[in-house]
Motif scaffolding. Structure first.
Motif, PDB file in Angstrom:
ATOM      1  N   TRP A 141       0.836  -1.201   0.000  1.00  0.00           N
ATOM      2  CA  TRP A 141       0.000   0.000   0.000  1.00  0.00           C
ATOM      3  C   TRP A 141       0.873   1.255   0.000  1.00  0.00           C
ATOM      4  O   TRP A 141       0.540   2.253  -0.618  1.00  0.00           O
ATOM      5  CB  TRP A 141      -0.927   0.002   1.221  1.00  0.00           C
ATOM      6  CG  TRP A 141      -2.222  -0.696   0.962  1.00  0.00           C
ATOM      7  CD1 TRP A 141      -2.525  -1.995   1.200  1.00  0.00           C
ATOM      8  CD2 TRP A 141      -3.387  -0.112   0.365  1.00  0.00           C
ATOM      9  NE1 TRP A 141      -3.802  -2.276   0.794  1.00  0.00           N
ATOM     10  CE2 TRP A 141      -4.362  -1.133   0.292  1.00  0.00           C
ATOM     11  CE3 TRP A 141      -3.704   1.156  -0.112  1.00  0.00           C
ATOM     12  CZ2 TRP A 141      -5.628  -0.920  -0.239  1.00  0.00           C
ATOM     13  CZ3 TRP A 141      -4.968   1.378  -0.638  1.00  0.00           C
ATOM     14  CH2 TRP A 141      -5.916   0.363  -0.715  1.00  0.00           C
ATOM     15  N   LYS A 142       1.997   1.177   0.700  1.00  0.00           N
ATOM     16  CA  LYS A 142       2.884   2.341   0.791  1.00  0.00           C
ATOM     17  C   LYS A 142       3.336   2.786  -0.601  1.00  0.00           C
ATOM     18  O   LYS A 142       3.270   3.972  -0.948  1.00  0.00           O
ATOM     19  CB  LYS A 142       4.100   2.010   1.664  1.00  0.00           C
ATOM     20  CG  LYS A 142       5.034   3.187   1.881  1.00  0.00           C
ATOM     21  CD  LYS A 142       6.182   2.813   2.817  1.00  0.00           C
ATOM     22  CE  LYS A 142       7.124   3.995   3.028  1.00  0.00           C
ATOM     23  NZ  LYS A 142       8.255   3.654   3.919  1.00  0.00           N
ATOM     24  N   SER A 143       3.770   1.838  -1.432  1.00  0.00           N
ATOM     25  CA  SER A 143       4.283   2.203  -2.755  1.00  0.00           C
ATOM     26  C   SER A 143       3.147   2.556  -3.717  1.00  0.00           C
ATOM     27  O   SER A 143       3.263   3.482  -4.512  1.00  0.00           O
ATOM     28  CB  SER A 143       5.135   1.067  -3.337  1.00  0.00           C
ATOM     29  OG  SER A 143       4.328  -0.054  -3.654  1.00  0.00           O
ATOM     30  N   VAL A 144       2.023   1.841  -3.615  1.00  0.00           N
ATOM     31  CA  VAL A 144       0.901   2.088  -4.535  1.00  0.00           C
ATOM     32  C   VAL A 144       0.248   3.434  -4.241  1.00  0.00           C
ATOM     33  O   VAL A 144      -0.053   4.210  -5.161  1.00  0.00           O
ATOM     34  CB  VAL A 144      -0.132   0.942  -4.455  1.00  0.00           C
ATOM     35  CG1 VAL A 144      -1.383   1.299  -5.266  1.00  0.00           C
ATOM     36  CG2 VAL A 144       0.479  -0.359  -4.969  1.00  0.00           C
ATOM     37  N   ALA A 145       0.016   3.721  -2.954  1.00  0.00           N
ATOM     38  CA  ALA A 145      -0.604   5.006  -2.595  1.00  0.00           C
ATOM     39  C   ALA A 145       0.273   6.164  -3.043  1.00  0.00           C
ATOM     40  O   ALA A 145      -0.218   7.167  -3.573  1.00  0.00           O
ATOM     41  CB  ALA A 145      -0.841   5.069  -1.091  1.00  0.00           C
TER      42      ALA A 145
END
Length: 267
Positions: A141-145
């Motif tokens: 989620w960190k990289s996608v967000a």
């Protein structure tokens, strides 16, 4: 023209209100024995210069004299001291005050149904779908967000906590509160954007204990008392302030009521 006349009236109202407020502050400061020395003014100016708040030389070039600068800073400091002293009583909230408020307003303190979620918000459906595909492929989620989201949570891995308001029974909020925990949802339309989200935690409505609500109650009582103190101050001096025709502003006893309309110049 009409626009120039309107702008002039607003400028005149702002100047009048500033002059009236300065007079009120001066009278209240004198009554309370509050003073601001030259040394204190110089210290504030030095700190403001060092902090980059303003450029004294630049102000001088713009036509603001040292005397005017001193007067403005002194006025601001006086006003701050007067306001602090006037409202310091509001900061004194006793255990009994808190207990009484809790008893009378228990239902107002209920913490509503919440969802801890992770979300990506994009401008197009295609981009939201790409974010979902990336999540399903195992990306964090960190990289996608960070890559896809427009939302302020993009630097926190999309993490936010939303509160359910019973009147909000449509739109993205309702979709979030219908979703099952752990289920990746979207793309779903959200006004002019698209969203992909997952509900991490479900936090049901609960009634806080007195101890849990203590800080919230303290802040509410302090805020209400501070507002009452400032309102009483304004009323006290407004009742003493009479303005000449053509210069009537909300700060004047014979001026428009401050709460009449948004079209009136503000005090």
């Amino acid at each position: 023209g009409k626009q120039c006349g309107k702008e002039w009236e607003q400028i005149k109202a702002n100047v009048m209100n500033a002059l009236i407020e300065a007079e009120w502050t001066g009278q209240e400061a004198e009554a309370r024995g509050i003073t601001v020395t030259d040394a204190q003014v110089e210290k504030v100016i030095d700190s403001a210069e060092q902090g980059g708040v303003f450029d004294t030389e630049g102000l001088r070039r713009a036509g603001v004299s040292v005397r005017e600068l001193f007067a403005r800073v002194r006025q601001n400091q006086l006003h701050a001291k007067v306001t602090e002293q006037m409202t310091q009583q509001a900061m004194k909230v006793s255990a009994q005050d808190i207990a009484d408020y809790y008893r009378r307003h228990k239902s107002d303190l209920i913490v509503p149904d919440r969802r801890a979620i992770r979300i990506v918000i994009t401008r197009t459906r295609a981009r939201a779908q790409a974010a979902r595909t990336a999540l399903e492929s195992g990306r964090t989620w960190k990289s996608v967000a960070k890559e896809y989201s427009l939302h302020f949570s993009r630097n926190q891995g999309g993490r936010i906590t939303a509160e359910w308001k019973r009147e909000d029974q449509a739109g993205l909020g309702a979709t979030i509160f219908r979703a099952r925990r752990g289920e990746l949802v979207g793309p779903v339309k959200a006004d002019h954007t698209w969203a992909v989200f997952v509900v991490d935690k479900v936090k049901p409505t609960y009634q806080p204990t007195l101890q849990q609500a203590r800080n919230e109650i303290t802040e509410r009582l302090q805020s209400a008392r501070e507002d009452r103190a400032l309102d009483a101050y304004s009323k006290k001096y407004r009742d003493k302030t009479s303005c000449a025709p053509g210069f009537k502003v909300p700060s004047c006893r014979n001026g428009p009521n401050p709460s009449d309309s948004d079209d009136q110049p503000s005090a």
